[in-house]
Design a protein around this motif. Structure first.
Motif, PDB file in Angstrom:
ATOM      1  N   ALA A 147       0.940  -1.410  -0.140  1.00 34.80           N
ATOM      2  CA  ALA A 147       0.069  -0.016   0.094  1.00 34.80           C
ATOM      3  C   ALA A 147       0.805   1.268   0.056  1.00 34.80           C
ATOM      4  N   GLY A 148       0.504   2.184  -0.612  1.00 33.82           N
ATOM      5  CA  GLY A 148       1.062   3.482  -0.752  1.00 33.82           C
ATOM      6  C   GLY A 148       2.079   3.664  -1.768  1.00 33.82           C
ATOM      7  N   GLN A 149       2.593   2.501  -2.453  1.00 33.24           N
ATOM      8  CA  GLN A 149       3.659   2.477  -3.349  1.00 33.24           C
ATOM      9  C   GLN A 149       3.097   2.949  -4.769  1.00 33.24           C
ATOM     10  N   ARG A 150       4.327   3.352  -5.726  1.00 31.22           N
ATOM     11  CA  ARG A 150       3.887   3.873  -7.075  1.00 31.22           C
ATOM     12  C   ARG A 150       4.135   2.936  -8.068  1.00 31.22           C
ATOM     13  N   VAL A 151       3.097   2.158  -8.624  1.00 28.09           N
ATOM     14  CA  VAL A 151       3.187   1.251  -9.472  1.00 28.09           C
ATOM     15  C   VAL A 151       3.030   1.352 -10.853  1.00 28.09           C
ATOM     16  N   LEU A 152       3.888   1.218 -11.756  1.00 28.31           N
ATOM     17  CA  LEU A 152       3.701   1.654 -13.258  1.00 28.31           C
ATOM     18  C   LEU A 152       3.519   0.158 -13.860  1.00 28.31           C
ATOM     19  N   ILE A 153       2.535  -0.156 -14.793  1.00 23.30           N
ATOM     20  CA  ILE A 153       2.238  -1.346 -15.587  1.00 23.30           C
ATOM     21  C   ILE A 153       2.181  -0.873 -17.048  1.00 23.30           C
ATOM     22  N   ASN A 154       3.348  -1.291 -17.796  1.00 23.27           N
ATOM     23  CA  ASN A 154       3.450  -1.290 -19.220  1.00 23.27           C
ATOM     24  C   ASN A 154       2.717  -2.342 -19.896  1.00 23.27           C
ATOM     25  N   GLY A 155       1.687  -1.780 -20.657  1.00 22.59           N
ATOM     26  CA  GLY A 155       0.952  -2.880 -21.302  1.00 22.59           C
ATOM     27  C   GLY A 155      -0.456  -2.875 -20.481  1.00 22.59           C
ATOM     28  N   ALA A 156      -1.067  -2.011 -19.947  1.00 23.99           N
ATOM     29  CA  ALA A 156      -1.743  -2.154 -18.916  1.00 23.99           C
ATOM     30  C   ALA A 156      -3.316  -2.621 -19.211  1.00 23.99           C
ATOM     31  N   ALA A 157      -3.418  -2.547 -20.766  1.00 20.60           N
ATOM     32  CA  ALA A 157      -5.297  -2.732 -21.336  1.00 20.60           C
ATOM     33  C   ALA A 157      -4.904  -4.292 -21.917  1.00 20.60           C
ATOM     34  N   GLY A 158      -3.541  -5.024 -21.748  1.00 22.41           N
ATOM     35  CA  GLY A 158      -3.763  -6.372 -22.198  1.00 22.41           C
ATOM     36  C   GLY A 158      -4.336  -7.174 -21.379  1.00 22.41           C
ATOM     37  N   GLY A 159      -3.916  -8.697 -21.624  1.00 24.84           N
ATOM     38  CA  GLY A 159      -4.404  -9.690 -20.624  1.00 24.84           C
ATOM     39  C   GLY A 159      -3.957  -9.532 -19.264  1.00 24.84           C
ATOM     40  N   VAL A 160      -2.525  -9.860 -19.158  1.00 24.08           N
ATOM     41  CA  VAL A 160      -1.748  -9.550 -17.857  1.00 24.08           C
ATOM     42  C   VAL A 160      -2.077  -8.396 -17.140  1.00 24.08           C
ATOM     43  N   GLY A 161      -2.001  -7.200 -18.044  1.00 24.33           N
ATOM     44  CA  GLY A 161      -2.023  -5.863 -17.517  1.00 24.33           C
ATOM     45  C   GLY A 161      -3.369  -5.360 -16.901  1.00 24.33           C
ATOM     46  N   THR A 162      -4.327  -5.903 -17.590  1.00 21.14           N
ATOM     47  CA  THR A 162      -5.802  -5.578 -16.823  1.00 21.14           C
ATOM     48  C   THR A 162      -6.011  -6.466 -15.545  1.00 21.14           C
ATOM     49  N   PHE A 163      -5.524  -7.518 -15.231  1.00 25.47           N
ATOM     50  CA  PHE A 163      -5.522  -7.954 -13.860  1.00 25.47           C
ATOM     51  C   PHE A 163      -4.418  -7.329 -12.956  1.00 25.47           C
ATOM     52  N   ALA A 164      -3.384  -7.264 -13.386  1.00 25.88           N
ATOM     53  CA  ALA A 164      -2.310  -6.422 -12.562  1.00 25.88           C
ATOM     54  C   ALA A 164      -2.894  -5.124 -12.220  1.00 25.88           C
ATOM     55  N   VAL A 165      -3.331  -4.462 -12.934  1.00 27.47           N
ATOM     56  CA  VAL A 165      -3.828  -2.916 -12.561  1.00 27.47           C
ATOM     57  C   VAL A 165      -4.933  -3.187 -11.387  1.00 27.47           C
ATOM     58  N   GLN A 166      -5.699  -3.989 -11.558  1.00 25.22           N
ATOM     59  CA  GLN A 166      -6.564  -4.429 -10.428  1.00 25.22           C
ATOM     60  C   GLN A 166      -6.249  -4.977  -9.174  1.00 25.22           C
ATOM     61  N   ILE A 167      -5.048  -5.796  -9.296  1.00 27.21           N
ATOM     62  CA  ILE A 167      -4.740  -6.361  -8.066  1.00 27.21           C
ATOM     63  C   ILE A 167      -3.485  -5.361  -7.336  1.00 27.21           C
ATOM     64  N   ALA A 168      -3.080  -4.660  -8.343  1.00 29.37           N
ATOM     65  CA  ALA A 168      -2.171  -3.536  -7.567  1.00 29.37           C
ATOM     66  C   ALA A 168      -3.064  -2.527  -6.917  1.00 29.37           C
ATOM     67  N   ALA A 169      -4.203  -2.215  -7.329  1.00 32.76           N
ATOM     68  CA  ALA A 169      -5.023  -0.982  -6.978  1.00 32.76           C
ATOM     69  C   ALA A 169      -5.658  -1.504  -5.725  1.00 32.76           C
ATOM     70  N   ALA A 170      -5.912  -2.844  -5.618  1.00 35.03           N
ATOM     71  CA  ALA A 170      -6.662  -3.422  -4.432  1.00 35.03           C
ATOM     72  C   ALA A 170      -5.717  -3.503  -3.425  1.00 35.03           C
ATOM     73  N   LEU A 171      -4.502  -3.719  -3.611  1.00 30.70           N
ATOM     74  CA  LEU A 171      -3.329  -3.731  -2.325  1.00 30.70           C
ATOM     75  C   LEU A 171      -2.987  -2.366  -1.959  1.00 30.70           C
TER      76      LEU A 171
END
Length: 329
Positions: A147-171
């Protein structure tokens, strides 16, 4: 049964829909009546036998595919179970890893399946296994996002990216998603606080530094990615490479590991989440996030089984928004 088969490595044109024998179930195996199967970059790599170096590592075949029927992600109903299987019964709705999933039936083992969350359709459920587990491992296991970290996801709209955005935001992370302009609203809706248009902005220009970067694209040099990491930040390298490459994404792995030995920053390569390691635990963790409403699969397009080749062309183009899925009536 109907299945998509290939006799040799090559482009999508080599795939054909035909009748083949239904898999037999051994004592520790499960037979799934496939209702939907995801189309992954992994699948077109396996279809083409690409990168060539991967053929030498096993699991793909040297001169021809080890398996005539491709596919690895599936959702469906359990048709039969072996005598030694416990905890899964015929009729159960499941999702997981099933090699040969581009078919009406696919065989797997109980430790590669979890119950399908009731809130998901079969198409949504099929989109989960490889992409969601890869994202989970990238964000939590390799990235150690807090929580509180800055996380950048390159390819955020792809298959892995769409899950990664949600998981990182949930944390509780402050997420920046890199994607095309047409996908900006989608990525924001998944939980990204900031969106960078890769066509007009350079996220490696050094103006903002991030605690964790998950790179699903591999289109920036390692030195540029390190430039936008905090001094003790973590880079998780996932993906890269194009059809016809000798080494593909494999080429970046030794470089990442070599540089990691001499810098404070943590540089971690990850591979697609093929069945290996604590797969069942990861599948259960993803399913729990879905059951809680924290994570929802993004399905871009669906194709009937007969149009698997067309679907793989779409995925191979690199422009898929979320996941592409085939349906099996």
């Amino acid at each position: 049964m109907k299945a998509i088969v290939q006799e040799r490595f090559g482009p999508p044109d080599i795939l054909r829909l035909t009748d083949t024998e239904r898999p037999e179930v051994g004592p520790d195996q499960v037979l799934v009546r496939v209702r939907a199967a995801a189309l992954n970059p992994y699948d077109w790599h396996m279809m083409r036998g690409d990168p060539y170096a991967a053929r030498l590592l096993g699991g793909m075949g040297l001169t021809r595919p080890l398996s005539r029927v491709a596919g690895i992600d599936a959702a469906g109903r359990v048709e039969a179970v072996g005598a030694d299987v416990r905890g899964i019964e015929p009729g159960d709705e499941v999702l997981g890893f099933c090699r040969g999933s581009f078919a009406e039936y696919a065989r797997t083992t109980a430790d590669l399946l979890v119950p399908k969350p009731a809130r998901l359709t079969f198409e949504q459920a099929a989109a989960v296994p490889m992409a969601a587990v890869t994202a989970l491992r990238g964000i939590t296991t390799a990235g150690r996002v807090r929580a509180g970290q800055r996380v950048l996801i390159n390819g955020a709209a792809g298959g892995v990216g769409t899950f990664a955005v949600q998981i990182a935001a949930a944390l509780g992370a402050e997420v920046t998603g890199v994607c095309g302009a047409r996908n900006a609203d989608l990525v924001r809706s998944l939980g990204a606080a900031h969106v960078v248009d890769h066509a007009t902005e350079d996220f490696t220009d050094g103006r903002v530094r991030h605690d964790v970067i998950l790179d699903n694209v591999g289109n920036r040099p390692l030195r540029r990615l390190r430039r936008v990491l905090t001094p003790s930040g973590t880079l998780v390298a996932n993906g890269g490479g194009s059809p016809g490459h000798v080494l593909g994404a494999i080429a970046s792995m030794p470089r990442v590991l070599a540089v990691n030995a001499f810098v404070r920053q943590r540089l971690r390569p990850i591979h697609p989440a093929v069945p290996a390691g604590p797969t069942l635990d990861d599948l259960r963790a993803v399913a729990a996030l879905i059951d809680a409403g924290t994570v929802t699969p993004v399905v871009d397009r669906t194709y009937p089984l007969a149009d698997t080749a067309e679907g793989l062309r779409h995925v191979e183009s690199g422009h898929a928004r979320g996941k592409a899925v085939i349906t099996v009536p």
